[in-house]
Design a protein around this motif. Structure first.
Motif, mmCIF file in Angstrom:
data_model
loop_
_atom_site.group_PDB
_atom_site.id
_atom_site.type_symbol
_atom_site.label_atom_id
_atom_site.label_comp_id
_atom_site.label_asym_id
_atom_site.label_seq_id
_atom_site.Cartn_x
_atom_site.Cartn_y
_atom_site.Cartn_z
ATOM 1 N N UNK A 237 45.420 32.189 28.216
ATOM 2 C CA UNK A 237 44.916 32.710 26.948
ATOM 3 C C UNK A 237 44.128 31.661 26.175
ATOM 4 N N UNK A 238 44.531 30.403 26.251
ATOM 5 C CA UNK A 238 43.801 29.353 25.539
ATOM 6 C C UNK A 238 42.386 29.215 26.083
ATOM 7 N N UNK A 239 42.260 29.203 27.406
ATOM 8 C CA UNK A 239 40.935 29.103 28.020
ATOM 9 C C UNK A 239 40.110 30.340 27.701
ATOM 10 N N UNK A 240 40.751 31.501 27.703
ATOM 11 C CA UNK A 240 40.051 32.732 27.367
ATOM 12 C C UNK A 240 39.484 32.668 25.956
ATOM 13 N N UNK A 241 40.259 32.127 25.032
ATOM 14 C CA UNK A 241 39.807 32.039 23.648
ATOM 15 C C UNK A 241 38.575 31.182 23.473
ATOM 16 N N UNK A 242 38.367 30.228 24.361
ATOM 17 C CA UNK A 242 37.182 29.381 24.292
ATOM 18 C C UNK A 242 35.962 30.047 24.921
ATOM 19 N N UNK A 243 36.191 30.993 25.806
ATOM 20 C CA UNK A 243 35.082 31.677 26.492
ATOM 21 C C UNK A 243 35.473 33.141 26.707
ATOM 22 N N UNK A 244 35.587 33.903 25.622
ATOM 23 C CA UNK A 244 36.149 35.252 25.709
ATOM 24 C C UNK A 244 35.275 36.235 26.484
ATOM 25 N N UNK A 245 35.956 37.153 27.125
ATOM 26 C CA UNK A 245 35.316 38.229 27.890
ATOM 27 C C UNK A 245 35.555 39.514 27.101
ATOM 28 N N UNK A 246 34.500 40.081 26.563
ATOM 29 C CA UNK A 246 34.639 41.262 25.736
ATOM 30 C C UNK A 246 34.069 42.508 26.370
ATOM 31 N N UNK A 247 33.974 43.551 25.566
ATOM 32 C CA UNK A 247 33.436 44.834 26.017
ATOM 33 C C UNK A 247 32.514 45.433 24.966
ATOM 34 N N UNK A 248 32.028 44.577 24.042
ATOM 35 C CA UNK A 248 31.262 45.065 22.915
ATOM 36 C C UNK A 248 29.768 44.995 23.091
ATOM 37 N N UNK A 249 29.018 45.146 22.008
ATOM 38 C CA UNK A 249 27.556 45.191 22.092
ATOM 39 C C UNK A 249 26.914 43.873 22.505
ATOM 40 N N UNK A 250 27.595 42.755 22.277
ATOM 41 C CA UNK A 250 27.070 41.450 22.672
ATOM 42 C C UNK A 250 28.088 40.736 23.552
ATOM 43 N N UNK A 251 27.628 39.693 24.243
ATOM 44 C CA UNK A 251 28.515 38.842 25.033
ATOM 45 C C UNK A 251 28.009 37.413 24.933
#
Length: 541
Positions: A198-212
């Motif tokens: 989760x810590x690594x994810x927070x630095x480079x999050x993978x989303x599903x929204x209008x931007x990435x």
């Protein structure tokens, strides 16, 4: 916004100005609707602030991180410019009764790593956010779901998967506005990859929204974060531009100078030094509209002289020693309105005639009298300070408020600056701060409860002063259990009358959003919670 949800966000930078309407303002300040020579690949540049924490939805409750999360994630619903909920990932949200909801999500929605969004992505994310051991700042938002516990790790038993695209929500008590809350970032889904680290994810999050995020290195800490349009997003916020660069300005003066110089496209804060001139500087590109924003400062009970009867007297004396009318006129050029309660005039149910609201009036004689009564309990020593973040445009008003207190009560009072918002918030959330400190609220969703529950209910995630009052909590519970909006608001107003006596925070004023945009962009619209609708902005090359 919000807010910050929309956005109950703890405010990082200063959004300003007077609120004059009692209706929910819908609100646009835009250029021509004709996109002309606009380019779908053009990148919009805007202002922001370094997030306090890694970008994990359930651990972000401030505007800097919230602005980013709302751009890179899609929840069950989002809020349009007027604050109305619009289905995003949700196909339908059915309120079966006051304690049960059924959510059906759309098929064919994907995270940017290719994983399809299913019911499990919501259930797993919410359970992660609710676990006591994870200590998430927004865990409070799950307390109404069956199985929630503040004291020990427990599963949200009220969440049950029906099939890959359907789940049900069972609440432990009626919560009349629960469906409305579901656009807030705490309720965003997470991909399976998040739970690997989760810590690594927070630095480079993978989303599903209008931007990435624009690849590795997109987040340059304390500098900016670069986002690009997500080609797989199919919801109602599909960008008409190519991306979004959010620049973490050290000062509002720097952001405004870049706007005038054509180096940034849209900003949502104007420095004090430009409030008198920005509308003439920018003309039709200036933005000044009501928003659900409330400003205050908090004086925790744990500070010397601020507990018990002595503390109650000193809080009232300090509040009555502040000349809000003069400060809003001189510092903010009339772009704010002195507060009469703890919410916002743009929210239905707001009242300017609550019992006890006279404690918010400037009354120097009464202030001196109350301060003397407190001194009779325990003589005052030391100084009174209000902490603030230097990168948010707060120094002028903090100095003005401190001077008003000093001149009225004859005590030493001053501001206590922190270098940036992240360090300021860290000192607050860890309990290390030893002074009063500025607080503000940008709504998450358009309801009185959102201004009261998250900030002042016992154990609430944004209850920075650790306030607790059983009678206040009971009135909140009664109000949110009713499906009659008038009964709700009556209970919430009664709850505020307790706050006016206890003053866990000292209300100061309501804010408009004051901002502006450059000549290269069109279709600029600011939402009810003060955040621009970035996805709708067009830009010429």
């Amino acid at each position: 916004m919000s807010e910050k949800a929309w956005r109950k966000r703890v405010l990082g930078s200063l959004a300003v100005a007077a609120v004059g309407s009692l209706a929910l303002a819908g609100c646009s300040s835009s250029g021509s609707s004709d996109s002309g020579d606009s380019s779908s690949s053009a990148v919009i540049r805007t202002n922001g602030s370094e997030p306090q924490n890694p970008l994990i939805p359930t651990n972000t409750n401030e505007t800097g991180g919230g602005k980013i999360l709302d751009s890179i994630f899609a929840g069950l619903v989002y809020y349009d410019a007027d604050g109305d909920p619009v289905n995003d990932v949700a196909d339908s949200i059915t309120v079966d009764d006051a304690q049960h909801l059924t959510v059906k999500i759309k098929e064919g929605q994907y995270f940017t790593d290719g994983e399809e969004v299913t019911a499990d992505n919501f259930i797993n994310a919410w359970n992660y956010g609710a676990l006591a051991s994870n200590e998430q700042l927004s865990s409070y938002f799950f307390e109404d779901i069956e199985g929630f516990s503040y004291d020990e790790d427990s599963e949200l038993t009220g969440l049950e998967q029906v099939d890959d695209y359907t789940f049900t929500i069972a609440l432990n008590k009626p919560a009349a506005d629960f469906a409305l809350r579901l656009g807030y970032s705490a309720f965003y889904p997470l991909p399976d990859a998040a739970f690997d680290d989760m810590d690594a994810f927070g630095e480079n999050p993978i989303g599903n929204g209008p931007y990435m995020l624009d690849g590795d290195g997109a987040w340059q800490h304390d500098v900016q974060i670069d986002l690009v349009a997500n080609p797989d997003y199919t919801g109602g916020r599909t960008p008409v531009n190519g991306g979004l660069d959010i620049i973490f300005y050290a000062t509002q003066e720097a952001a405004y100078a870049d706007l005038l110089g054509g180096n940034v496209d849209v900003i949502d804060g104007i420095p004090d030094s430009a409030l008198a001139t920005y509308e003439s500087d920018l003309g039709e590109r200036a933005v000044n509209q009501p928003a659900a924003i409330f400003q205050s400062f908090t004086t925790p009970e744990r500070l010397p002289h601020f507990s018990g009867e002595e503390g109650e007297l000193r809080r009232a004396a300090i509040s009555m020693s502040i000349n809000r009318e003069e400060i809003t006129d001189t510092v903010f050029q009339g772009t704010r309105t002195p507060a009469k309660d703890f919410t916002s005039p743009v929210i239905a149910g707001w009242s300017d005639s609550l019992e006890g609201s006279e404690v918010l009036d400037y009354n120097p004689d009464e202030a001196v009298k109350l301060w003397a009564e407190a001194d009779a309990i325990a003589p005052w020593d030391g100084s009174f300070q209000i902490a603030y973040n230097s990168d948010g445009g707060h120094q002028a008003w903090v100095d003005a408020v401190s001077n008003s207190i000093k001149n009225t009560l004859g005590i030493d009072a001053s501001g206590a600056p922190y270098v940036d918002f992240a360090s300021f918030r860290d000192a607050i959330t860890t309990g290390e701060i030893t002074t009063a400190f500025r607080t503000g609220w940008q709504a998450d969703y358009p309801g009185l409860y959102n201004f009261l529950g998250p900030l002042y209910a016992t154990n609430a995630g944004s209850n920075d002063g650790d306030y607790s009052n059983a009678e206040f909590d009971a009135l909140l519970a009664e109000g949110i259990s009713s499906d009659d909006i008038e009964v709700q608001n009556e209970d919430f107003q009664s709850a505020q009358e307790i706050l006016l006596k206890d003053l866990p925070a000292t209300p100061l004023w309501y804010s408009n959003v004051n901002g502006g945009y450059g000549e290269a962009v069109d279709n600029v619209q600011f939402g009810w919670n003060s955040v621009p609708l970035y996805y709708a902005i067009t830009k010429s090359e």
